[in-house]
Design a protein around this motif. Structure first.
Motif, PDB file in Angstrom:
ATOM      1  N   ALA A  64       0.830  -1.208   0.000  1.00 34.90           N
ATOM      2  CA  ALA A  64       0.000   0.000   0.000  1.00 34.90           C
ATOM      3  C   ALA A  64       0.867   1.262   0.000  1.00 34.90           C
ATOM      4  N   ASN A  65       0.372   2.340   0.619  1.00 34.44           N
ATOM      5  CA  ASN A  65       1.114   3.600   0.589  1.00 34.44           C
ATOM      6  C   ASN A  65       2.390   3.555   1.409  1.00 34.44           C
ATOM      7  N   SER A  66       2.426   2.707   2.453  1.00 38.14           N
ATOM      8  CA  SER A  66       3.641   2.634   3.268  1.00 38.14           C
ATOM      9  C   SER A  66       4.823   2.161   2.434  1.00 38.14           C
ATOM     10  N   GLY A  67       4.592   1.223   1.525  1.00 41.21           N
ATOM     11  CA  GLY A  67       5.659   0.756   0.655  1.00 41.21           C
ATOM     12  C   GLY A  67       5.854   1.648  -0.555  1.00 41.21           C
ATOM     13  N   ALA A  68       4.734   2.030  -1.187  1.00 39.76           N
ATOM     14  CA  ALA A  68       4.837   2.838  -2.411  1.00 39.76           C
ATOM     15  C   ALA A  68       5.467   4.193  -2.135  1.00 39.76           C
ATOM     16  N   SER A  69       5.063   4.839  -1.035  1.00 36.88           N
ATOM     17  CA  SER A  69       5.608   6.163  -0.742  1.00 36.88           C
ATOM     18  C   SER A  69       7.093   6.106  -0.428  1.00 36.88           C
ATOM     19  N   ALA A  70       7.536   5.035   0.211  1.00 39.47           N
ATOM     20  CA  ALA A  70       8.959   4.907   0.534  1.00 39.47           C
ATOM     21  C   ALA A  70       9.811   4.854  -0.731  1.00 39.47           C
ATOM     22  N   ILE A  71       9.282   4.242  -1.795  1.00 44.52           N
ATOM     23  CA  ILE A  71      10.004   4.169  -3.067  1.00 44.52           C
ATOM     24  C   ILE A  71       9.709   5.385  -3.936  1.00 44.52           C
ATOM     25  N   HIS A  72       8.509   5.900  -3.807  1.00 42.95           N
ATOM     26  CA  HIS A  72       8.055   7.084  -4.534  1.00 42.95           C
ATOM     27  C   HIS A  72       9.053   8.240  -4.391  1.00 42.95           C
ATOM     28  N   PHE A  73       9.715   8.323  -3.218  1.00 43.47           N
ATOM     29  CA  PHE A  73      10.617   9.447  -2.973  1.00 43.47           C
ATOM     30  C   PHE A  73      11.882   9.406  -3.818  1.00 43.47           C
ATOM     31  N   SER A  74      12.109   8.321  -4.491  1.00 42.27           N
ATOM     32  CA  SER A  74      13.225   8.271  -5.434  1.00 42.27           C
ATOM     33  C   SER A  74      12.756   8.466  -6.865  1.00 42.27           C
TER      34      SER A  74
END
Length: 388
Positions: A83-93
């Motif tokens: 979900a967003n916890s994983g996607a957002s962590a990678i999204h920042f790159s």
């Protein structure tokens, strides 16, 4: 006759990132959510695979791929149950480095993009402020010119990843707001998140607990001249350049969360027996899930269309906005219907649906609210009078 089709880059990215994301199971994310703990192992796995540098050009240590591949990767992460916890962590790159890629100096690109691509440094994005809301022209964080650089003072809010970030891409005013040209006079800096000059306070929230959100209080933060991204005063224009990619990947992330919730709900509807029959035999259960499948499919097609337009350097503003609108709405509705399907068990963390529901709700408000999407479309597409 067997027809042999060549595997596309998108296919390769989809399969590889799906397999990697799903190597972290739902229980991993339940524990990260419960403990509000940063998913370091997950981020490291994607860094080791080279995926943090997906859109960074090859000459700076990245893969040099496009928004289509980025959208697919972030979809697969979300759909895995991260979900967003994983996607957002990678999204920042994927999204925040765009101003550096497009407008940074050659020295800045050579020094920092390889480290972002490898995961050696983590960054956060400092734009939003408590008194400005969605009207970025009214930010109050000011950078004052001094010999050899700048001194920044101000406040930011809802800054994700600041607890772990080494660097910050920071938007500040370098000249006072001019009512005639309110979006001029803002500058982007890429500088150290210096804890001697930045107080970081975490915000307790209801979703995406594995990735921190924060208030930042900036007190005489020194910034060098060579840490200015592009030209002084043009920061907002550089920011706008990255908004369409953000809307596209956010749409795909929410579609992925909706699909993760649907997978759980559909299986439950097949297995759960009440009154001597699976509840999936009831149209009141089956039809809402079928409706959500249709809406998720439509939203994905709009998002991928917008990504294709972006990658082929065509205008995609209305398509990206529409994709964000449809993805956020369809994703949350799918999670909401999954909650209804599981009934009382939806509230049990064992089934994971309540976590997906909490995480998906955010994107109806951020980073671009549904109402602002409608404002944009009514004014810029339908050419109706401006309503905001």
């Amino acid at each position: 006759m067997t027809i042999v089709t060549e595997e596309t880059t998108v296919d390769v990215v989809r399969k590889a990132t799906r397999d990697l994301a799903r190597s972290f199971d739902l229980e991993y994310w339940r524990q990260k959510d419960k403990k509000a703990e940063y998913p370091r192992e997950f981020v490291k796995a994607f860094a080791d695979g080279g995926w943090l540098g997906l859109i960074i050009p090859e000459e700076y240590g990245g893969l040099g791929l496009g928004m289509t591949e980025a959208a697919v990767m972030l979809y697969e992460i979300s759909a895995s149950g991260a979900a967003n916890s994983g996607a957002s962590a990678i999204h920042f790159s994927i999204f925040p480095p765009a101003p550096i890629i497009n407008f940074g100096s050659e020295e800045m690109k050579k020094q920092w993009l390889p480290k972002i691509a490898s995961g050696e440094i983590l960054m956060c994005f400092g734009v939003t402020e408590p008194t400005a809301g969605v009207d970025t022209s009214r930010i109050r964080t000011m950078a004052k010119k001094v010999d050899g650089g700048w001194v920044v003072n101000g406040q930011k809010v809802w800054i994700s990843n600041a607890q772990n970030a080494d660097k910050i891409l920071l938007l500040a005013r370098t000249s006072p707001r001019d009512d005639a040209n309110p979006l001029d006079g803002m500058t982007i800096f890429f500088t150290d998140l210096n804890r001697d000059h930045v107080t970081i306070r975490e915000i307790e929230k209801c979703g995406r607990s594995a990735l921190d959100s924060n208030e930042l209080f900036i007190d005489d933060l020194p910034v060098r001249d060579d840490e200015v991204v592009g030209e002084v005063g043009k920061g907002f224009q550089y920011l706008i350049d990255g908004l369409n990619p953000e809307r596209i990947v956010v749409a795909m992330e929410q579609i992925g969360i909706g699909r993760a919730a649907m997978d759980i709900a559909v299986q439950y509807a097949k297995d759960r027996v009440v009154f001597d029959r699976p509840i999936g035999k009831n149209q009141a259960v089956a039809h809402p899930l079928a409706d959500s499948w249709i809406r998720l499919e439509a939203a994905e097609r709009m998002a991928m269309h917008a990504a294709t337009l972006f990658d082929t350097q065509q205008r995609c503003g209305k398509e990206a906005a529409a994709a964000k609108f449809l993805g956020a709405e369809a994703g949350f509705e799918a999670c909401n219907r999954a909650m209804s399907t599981l009934g009382g068990y939806a509230y049990s963390k064992e089934y994971h649906v309540e976590r997906l529901w909490r995480e998906c709700r955010l994107q109806l408000n951020a980073p671009f609210s549904q109402e602002m999407v409608l404002n944009f479309v009514s004014h810029n597409v339908l050419k109706m009078p401006r309503s905001y």
